[in-house]
Design a protein around this motif. Structure first.
Motif, PDB file in Angstrom:
ATOM      1  N   ALA A   1      10.648   3.823  -2.263  1.00  0.00           N
ATOM      2  CA  ALA A   1      10.947   2.890  -3.360  1.00  0.00           C
ATOM      3  C   ALA A   1       9.904   3.048  -4.462  1.00  0.00           C
ATOM      4  N   GLY A   2       8.645   3.123  -4.083  1.00  0.00           N
ATOM      5  CA  GLY A   2       7.580   3.322  -5.060  1.00  0.00           C
ATOM      6  C   GLY A   2       7.678   4.676  -5.730  1.00  0.00           C
ATOM      7  N   PHE A   3       8.030   5.700  -4.948  1.00  0.00           N
ATOM      8  CA  PHE A   3       8.160   7.048  -5.485  1.00  0.00           C
ATOM      9  C   PHE A   3       9.230   7.095  -6.566  1.00  0.00           C
ATOM     10  N   LEU A   4      10.368   6.483  -6.296  1.00  0.00           N
ATOM     11  CA  LEU A   4      11.454   6.486  -7.279  1.00  0.00           C
ATOM     12  C   LEU A   4      11.059   5.748  -8.553  1.00  0.00           C
ATOM     13  N   GLU A   5      10.344   4.636  -8.405  1.00  0.00           N
ATOM     14  CA  GLU A   5       9.865   3.900  -9.579  1.00  0.00           C
ATOM     15  C   GLU A   5       8.903   4.761 -10.393  1.00  0.00           C
ATOM     16  N   GLY A   6       7.961   5.399  -9.706  1.00  0.00           N
ATOM     17  CA  GLY A   6       6.981   6.240 -10.389  1.00  0.00           C
ATOM     18  C   GLY A   6       7.623   7.438 -11.050  1.00  0.00           C
ATOM     19  N   GLN A   7       8.570   8.044 -10.370  1.00  0.00           N
ATOM     20  CA  GLN A   7       9.272   9.196 -10.927  1.00  0.00           C
ATOM     21  C   GLN A   7      10.051   8.797 -12.171  1.00  0.00           C
ATOM     22  N   LYS A  42       0.835  -1.205   0.000  1.00  0.00           N
ATOM     23  CA  LYS A  42       0.000   0.000   0.000  1.00  0.00           C
ATOM     24  C   LYS A  42       0.873   1.260   0.000  1.00  0.00           C
ATOM     25  N   SER A  43       1.895   1.279   0.837  1.00  0.00           N
ATOM     26  CA  SER A  43       2.796   2.430   0.884  1.00  0.00           C
ATOM     27  C   SER A  43       3.556   2.585  -0.428  1.00  0.00           C
ATOM     28  N   TRP A  44       3.994   1.451  -0.998  1.00  0.00           N
ATOM     29  CA  TRP A  44       4.718   1.483  -2.264  1.00  0.00           C
ATOM     30  C   TRP A  44       3.824   2.073  -3.348  1.00  0.00           C
ATOM     31  N   GLN A  45       2.565   1.628  -3.414  1.00  0.00           N
ATOM     32  CA  GLN A  45       1.621   2.111  -4.432  1.00  0.00           C
ATOM     33  C   GLN A  45       1.386   3.607  -4.277  1.00  0.00           C
ATOM     34  N   GLN A  46       1.248   4.074  -3.043  1.00  0.00           N
ATOM     35  CA  GLN A  46       1.054   5.508  -2.816  1.00  0.00           C
ATOM     36  C   GLN A  46       2.279   6.295  -3.287  1.00  0.00           C
ATOM     37  N   GLY A  47       3.462   5.768  -3.014  1.00  0.00           N
ATOM     38  CA  GLY A  47       4.686   6.419  -3.463  1.00  0.00           C
ATOM     39  C   GLY A  47       4.814   6.411  -4.980  1.00  0.00           C
ATOM     40  N   TYR A  48       4.462   5.296  -5.590  1.00  0.00           N
ATOM     41  CA  TYR A  48       4.525   5.169  -7.046  1.00  0.00           C
ATOM     42  C   TYR A  48       3.614   6.198  -7.716  1.00  0.00           C
ATOM     43  N   GLU A  49       2.397   6.302  -7.221  1.00  0.00           N
ATOM     44  CA  GLU A  49       1.447   7.263  -7.790  1.00  0.00           C
ATOM     45  C   GLU A  49       1.920   8.699  -7.583  1.00  0.00           C
ATOM     46  N   ALA A  50       2.516   8.978  -6.432  1.00  0.00           N
ATOM     47  CA  ALA A  50       3.061  10.314  -6.183  1.00  0.00           C
ATOM     48  C   ALA A  50       4.217  10.595  -7.136  1.00  0.00           C
ATOM     49  N   GLY A  51       5.037   9.599  -7.399  1.00  0.00           N
ATOM     50  CA  GLY A  51       6.152   9.758  -8.332  1.00  0.00           C
ATOM     51  C   GLY A  51       5.672  10.032  -9.745  1.00  0.00           C
ATOM     52  N   LEU A  52       4.619   9.360 -10.166  1.00  0.00           N
ATOM     53  CA  LEU A  52       4.057   9.599 -11.492  1.00  0.00           C
ATOM     54  C   LEU A  52       3.552  11.031 -11.628  1.00  0.00           C
ATOM     55  N   ARG A  53       2.993  11.546 -10.533  1.00  0.00           N
ATOM     56  CA  ARG A  53       2.465  12.918 -10.546  1.00  0.00           C
ATOM     57  C   ARG A  53       3.555  13.951 -10.258  1.00  0.00           C
ATOM     58  N   GLN A  54       4.780  13.482  -9.981  1.00  0.00           N
ATOM     59  CA  GLN A  54       5.905  14.361  -9.655  1.00  0.00           C
ATOM     60  C   GLN A  54       5.634  15.156  -8.375  1.00  0.00           C
ATOM     61  N   GLN A  55       4.946  14.536  -7.418  1.00  0.00           N
ATOM     62  CA  GLN A  55       4.681  15.146  -6.120  1.00  0.00           C
ATOM     63  C   GLN A  55       5.516  14.425  -5.085  1.00  0.00           C
ATOM     64  N   GLU A  56       6.245  15.178  -4.280  1.00  0.00           N
ATOM     65  CA  GLU A  56       7.161  14.525  -3.368  1.00  0.00           C
ATOM     66  C   GLU A  56       6.691  14.392  -1.920  1.00  0.00           C
ATOM     67  N   PRO A  57       5.826  15.232  -1.386  1.00  0.00           N
ATOM     68  CA  PRO A  57       5.535  15.104   0.048  1.00  0.00           C
ATOM     69  C   PRO A  57       4.979  13.730   0.410  1.00  0.00           C
TER      70      PRO A  57
END
Length: 58
Positions: free
Chosen positions: A33-39, A6-21
């Protein structure tokens, strides 16, 4: 290390949107980890669009 999906998915979606908080109540390492993948995915899509646009204009 065990990934919290769940945390990874939230980070991934934030990375796709280029939102970091990072939101509260997420597992930090999984989120990042998800954020970096999404970014990375978002940046790849931007590069592809630029190349396609360049080809159309040539």
């Amino acid at each position: 290390m065990k990934i919290d999906k769940k945390s990874w998915q939230q980070g991934y979606e934030a990375g796709l949107r280029q939102q970091e908080p990072q939101p509260e109540n997420t597992e930090i390492l999984s989120w990042h980890a998800g954020f970096l993948e999404g970014q990375s995915e978002a940046e790849m899509k931007i590069k592809i669009r630029k190349e396609q646009s360049r080809r159309k204009n040539s």
